[in-house]
Design a protein around this motif. Structure first.
Motif, PDB file in Angstrom:
ATOM      1  N   ALA A 162       0.822  -1.206   0.000  1.00  0.00           N
ATOM      2  CA  ALA A 162       0.000   0.000   0.000  1.00  0.00           C
ATOM      3  C   ALA A 162       0.858   1.260   0.000  1.00  0.00           C
ATOM      4  O   ALA A 162       0.373   2.346  -0.297  1.00  0.00           O
ATOM      5  CB  ALA A 162      -0.928   0.009   1.218  1.00  0.00           C
ATOM      6  N   SER A 163       2.155   1.141   0.332  1.00  0.00           N
ATOM      7  CA  SER A 163       3.017   2.327   0.423  1.00  0.00           C
ATOM      8  C   SER A 163       3.707   2.619  -0.907  1.00  0.00           C
ATOM      9  O   SER A 163       3.925   1.718  -1.718  1.00  0.00           O
ATOM     10  CB  SER A 163       4.072   2.127   1.513  1.00  0.00           C
ATOM     11  N   GLN A 164       4.067   3.881  -1.100  1.00  0.00           N
ATOM     12  CA  GLN A 164       4.725   4.290  -2.349  1.00  0.00           C
ATOM     13  C   GLN A 164       6.027   3.546  -2.573  1.00  0.00           C
ATOM     14  O   GLN A 164       6.305   3.082  -3.681  1.00  0.00           O
ATOM     15  CB  GLN A 164       5.013   5.799  -2.310  1.00  0.00           C
ATOM     16  N   GLU A 165       6.837   3.441  -1.520  1.00  0.00           N
ATOM     17  CA  GLU A 165       8.147   2.826  -1.701  1.00  0.00           C
ATOM     18  C   GLU A 165       8.018   1.370  -2.136  1.00  0.00           C
ATOM     19  O   GLU A 165       8.802   0.881  -2.954  1.00  0.00           O
ATOM     20  CB  GLU A 165       8.999   2.943  -0.437  1.00  0.00           C
ATOM     21  N   GLU A 166       7.011   0.681  -1.600  1.00  0.00           N
ATOM     22  CA  GLU A 166       6.844  -0.726  -1.969  1.00  0.00           C
ATOM     23  C   GLU A 166       6.295  -0.873  -3.379  1.00  0.00           C
ATOM     24  O   GLU A 166       6.628  -1.822  -4.091  1.00  0.00           O
ATOM     25  CB  GLU A 166       5.944  -1.445  -0.957  1.00  0.00           C
ATOM     26  N   ARG A 167       5.477   0.060  -3.810  1.00  0.00           N
ATOM     27  CA  ARG A 167       4.968   0.010  -5.180  1.00  0.00           C
ATOM     28  C   ARG A 167       6.087   0.292  -6.175  1.00  0.00           C
ATOM     29  O   ARG A 167       6.171  -0.335  -7.241  1.00  0.00           O
ATOM     30  CB  ARG A 167       3.808   0.988  -5.331  1.00  0.00           C
ATOM     31  N   LEU A 168       6.980   1.221  -5.829  1.00  0.00           N
ATOM     32  CA  LEU A 168       8.139   1.473  -6.695  1.00  0.00           C
ATOM     33  C   LEU A 168       9.068   0.260  -6.714  1.00  0.00           C
ATOM     34  O   LEU A 168       9.592  -0.110  -7.770  1.00  0.00           O
ATOM     35  CB  LEU A 168       8.910   2.701  -6.198  1.00  0.00           C
ATOM     36  N   PHE A 169       9.271  -0.351  -5.560  1.00  0.00           N
ATOM     37  CA  PHE A 169      10.135  -1.528  -5.481  1.00  0.00           C
ATOM     38  C   PHE A 169       9.582  -2.635  -6.386  1.00  0.00           C
ATOM     39  O   PHE A 169      10.324  -3.269  -7.140  1.00  0.00           O
ATOM     40  CB  PHE A 169      10.228  -2.018  -4.028  1.00  0.00           C
ATOM     41  N   LEU A 208       6.378  11.126  -2.126  1.00  0.00           N
ATOM     42  CA  LEU A 208       6.598  11.850  -3.364  1.00  0.00           C
ATOM     43  C   LEU A 208       5.322  12.587  -3.739  1.00  0.00           C
ATOM     44  O   LEU A 208       4.222  12.100  -3.486  1.00  0.00           O
ATOM     45  CB  LEU A 208       6.944  10.865  -4.493  1.00  0.00           C
ATOM     46  N   GLN A 209       5.493  13.762  -4.317  1.00  0.00           N
ATOM     47  CA  GLN A 209       4.303  14.429  -4.831  1.00  0.00           C
ATOM     48  C   GLN A 209       3.664  13.520  -5.866  1.00  0.00           C
ATOM     49  O   GLN A 209       4.338  12.780  -6.584  1.00  0.00           O
ATOM     50  CB  GLN A 209       4.685  15.765  -5.469  1.00  0.00           C
ATOM     51  N   LYS A 210       2.344  13.584  -5.940  1.00  0.00           N
ATOM     52  CA  LYS A 210       1.636  12.641  -6.799  1.00  0.00           C
ATOM     53  C   LYS A 210       2.163  12.664  -8.221  1.00  0.00           C
ATOM     54  O   LYS A 210       2.375  11.621  -8.848  1.00  0.00           O
ATOM     55  CB  LYS A 210       0.136  12.937  -6.780  1.00  0.00           C
ATOM     56  N   HIS A 211       2.422  13.856  -8.772  1.00  0.00           N
ATOM     57  CA  HIS A 211       2.860  13.939 -10.168  1.00  0.00           C
ATOM     58  C   HIS A 211       4.250  13.332 -10.345  1.00  0.00           C
ATOM     59  O   HIS A 211       4.554  12.714 -11.359  1.00  0.00           O
ATOM     60  CB  HIS A 211       2.827  15.392 -10.673  1.00  0.00           C
ATOM     61  N   ALA A 212       5.118  13.469  -9.317  1.00  0.00           N
ATOM     62  CA  ALA A 212       6.468  12.894  -9.407  1.00  0.00           C
ATOM     63  C   ALA A 212       6.402  11.376  -9.345  1.00  0.00           C
ATOM     64  O   ALA A 212       7.096  10.679 -10.094  1.00  0.00           O
ATOM     65  CB  ALA A 212       7.345  13.436  -8.281  1.00  0.00           C
ATOM     66  N   PHE A 213       5.560  10.844  -8.461  1.00  0.00           N
ATOM     67  CA  PHE A 213       5.399   9.401  -8.339  1.00  0.00           C
ATOM     68  C   PHE A 213       4.879   8.818  -9.656  1.00  0.00           C
ATOM     69  O   PHE A 213       5.404   7.828 -10.165  1.00  0.00           O
ATOM     70  CB  PHE A 213       4.430   9.091  -7.195  1.00  0.00           C
ATOM     71  N   VAL A 214       3.861   9.469 -10.210  1.00  0.00           N
ATOM     72  CA  VAL A 214       3.285   8.993 -11.476  1.00  0.00           C
ATOM     73  C   VAL A 214       4.315   9.060 -12.589  1.00  0.00           C
ATOM     74  O   VAL A 214       4.434   8.147 -13.409  1.00  0.00           O
ATOM     75  CB  VAL A 214       2.023   9.812 -11.845  1.00  0.00           C
ATOM     76  N   THR A 288      19.094   9.535  -6.565  1.00  0.00           N
ATOM     77  CA  THR A 288      17.739   9.933  -6.919  1.00  0.00           C
ATOM     78  C   THR A 288      16.876   8.720  -7.216  1.00  0.00           C
ATOM     79  O   THR A 288      17.387   7.650  -7.560  1.00  0.00           O
ATOM     80  CB  THR A 288      17.753  10.858  -8.151  1.00  0.00           C
ATOM     81  N   LEU A 289      15.562   8.888  -7.101  1.00  0.00           N
ATOM     82  CA  LEU A 289      14.622   7.817  -7.429  1.00  0.00           C
ATOM     83  C   LEU A 289      14.279   7.780  -8.912  1.00  0.00           C
ATOM     84  O   LEU A 289      13.573   6.893  -9.359  1.00  0.00           O
ATOM     85  CB  LEU A 289      13.333   7.992  -6.616  1.00  0.00           C
ATOM     86  N   GLU A 290      14.773   8.771  -9.662  1.00  0.00           N
ATOM     87  CA  GLU A 290      14.535   8.756 -11.108  1.00  0.00           C
ATOM     88  C   GLU A 290      15.301   7.588 -11.720  1.00  0.00           C
ATOM     89  O   GLU A 290      16.522   7.489 -11.579  1.00  0.00           O
ATOM     90  CB  GLU A 290      15.010  10.064 -11.747  1.00  0.00           C
ATOM     91  N   PRO A 291      14.629   6.669 -12.417  1.00  0.00           N
ATOM     92  CA  PRO A 291      15.303   5.451 -12.871  1.00  0.00           C
ATOM     93  C   PRO A 291      16.302   5.629 -13.995  1.00  0.00           C
ATOM     94  O   PRO A 291      17.250   4.874 -14.111  1.00  0.00           O
ATOM     95  CB  PRO A 291      14.143   4.565 -13.326  1.00  0.00           C
TER      96      PRO A 291
END
Length: 300
Positions: A162-169, A208-214, A288-291
């Motif tokens: 449910a968390s952002q970090e886990e969804r990115l992972f 992360l701001q929603k737009h950055a996460f998306v 950075t989290l930018e891939p």
């Protein structure tokens, strides 16, 4: 509950995980490297022809939509907690799992990969028969059940998608499994190390701001959609579609399940013992989290 030292089983597992992250490249690995190069080049040529862009667009749209909803539909944690209770363990929350030995976790995970490889074979063979029109729904389905597989591995090891970090992972696990060269594999692994270490260190994860996460999810999804579509182009060959479709889907799903199995168990041990150093750095984590996936992943 504090834990002083890993058990013998956990020590052995950790060594196996680190070996998996740094494999010796045997003859099969070299053969796959040699095969990937012409397949990528041929895929680039085909994807620059009219109509293929539509395939990518549809595939990517589906992937992004799935990724943004993964926490809602991927797995039911309570069903997995019940499996643990049925095996004699008092598990009602993600945190309760940290009281267990990794051996107990592994026994409960059981033959999870076999279930998803079965899905892959059935679905891939069916859409493979459709040739090119079957590629978009096939890629979307492939990502859907592989995200579900990742979600199950995560939950068995005590992590909440449910968390952002886990969804990115989870998305980077898909990216790692789709990598066709050392550079793109390194990008994905670096991000996985960064997220895993940050969470293990209990760093305050700034939402992360929603737009950055998306945007980040879209970058991963676009590269992923291109890579998977390239790999599926062989389905357009008459009489070969079903074999290639089912075969590739099983191959990719096996890579996803392997990655999830090793990476989440490594993270489980790091959390259980409060030791982020257990997370082996095959490549150093980025700032950075930018891939920043390589441009060769994208059609041009």
């Amino acid at each position: 509950m504090s834990h002083d030292n890993p058990s013998m089983y956990e020590d052995k597992a950790l060594r196996e995980i680190h070996l998996w992250k740094n494999p010796e490249l045997g003859w099969f690995g070299y053969a796959m490297r040699a095969l990937n190069w012409p397949v990528n080049k041929a895929g680039n040529l085909v994807m620059n022809t009219p109509g293929i862009g539509w395939v990518i667009e549809k595939s990517v749209t589906g992937i992004v939509s799935i990724a943004n909803d993964v926490a809602q539909w991927s797995v039911r944690p309570e069903a997995i907690f019940k499996e643990y209770r049925d095996n004699g363990h008092a598990v009602n929350t993600h945190a309760d799992l940290l009281k267990l030995d990794l051996e107990d976790v592994d026994k409960t995970i059981g033959w999870l990969a076999a279930k998803y490889k079965g899905f892959a074979l059935t679905e891939g063979a069916g859409t493979g028969l459709l040739g090119a029109p079957g590629i978009p729904p096939d890629v979307i389905a492939l990502v859907t059940y592989n995200l579900r597989a990742i979600g199950e591995y995560a939950t068995y090891c005590g992590f909440d998608l449910a968390s952002q970090e886990e969804r990115l992972f989870a998305m980077h696990v898909l990216g790692l499994a789709s990598s066709t060269n050392d550079a793109t594999k390194g990008v994905a692994m670096a991000q996985l190390v960064k997220i895993a270490q940050d969470v293990a260190k209990k760093k305050a994860w700034k939402d992360l701001q929603k737009h950055a996460f998306v945007r980040i999810i879209q970058q991963i999804a676009k590269a992923l959609g291109v890579r998977l579509t390239k790999a599926k182009l062989a389905q357009t060959i008459p009489f070969a579609g079903a074999a290639v479709g089912g075969g590739f889907n099983v191959y990719y799903t096996a890579k996803v399940c392997d990655a999830a199995f090793y990476l989440y168990r490594e993270r489980f041990l790091a959390h259980k013992y409060g030791d982020p150093g257990m997370i082996e750095e095959t490549v150093p984590p980025p700032d950075t989290l930018e891939p920043a996936y390589e441009m060769e992943d994208l059609p041009g």
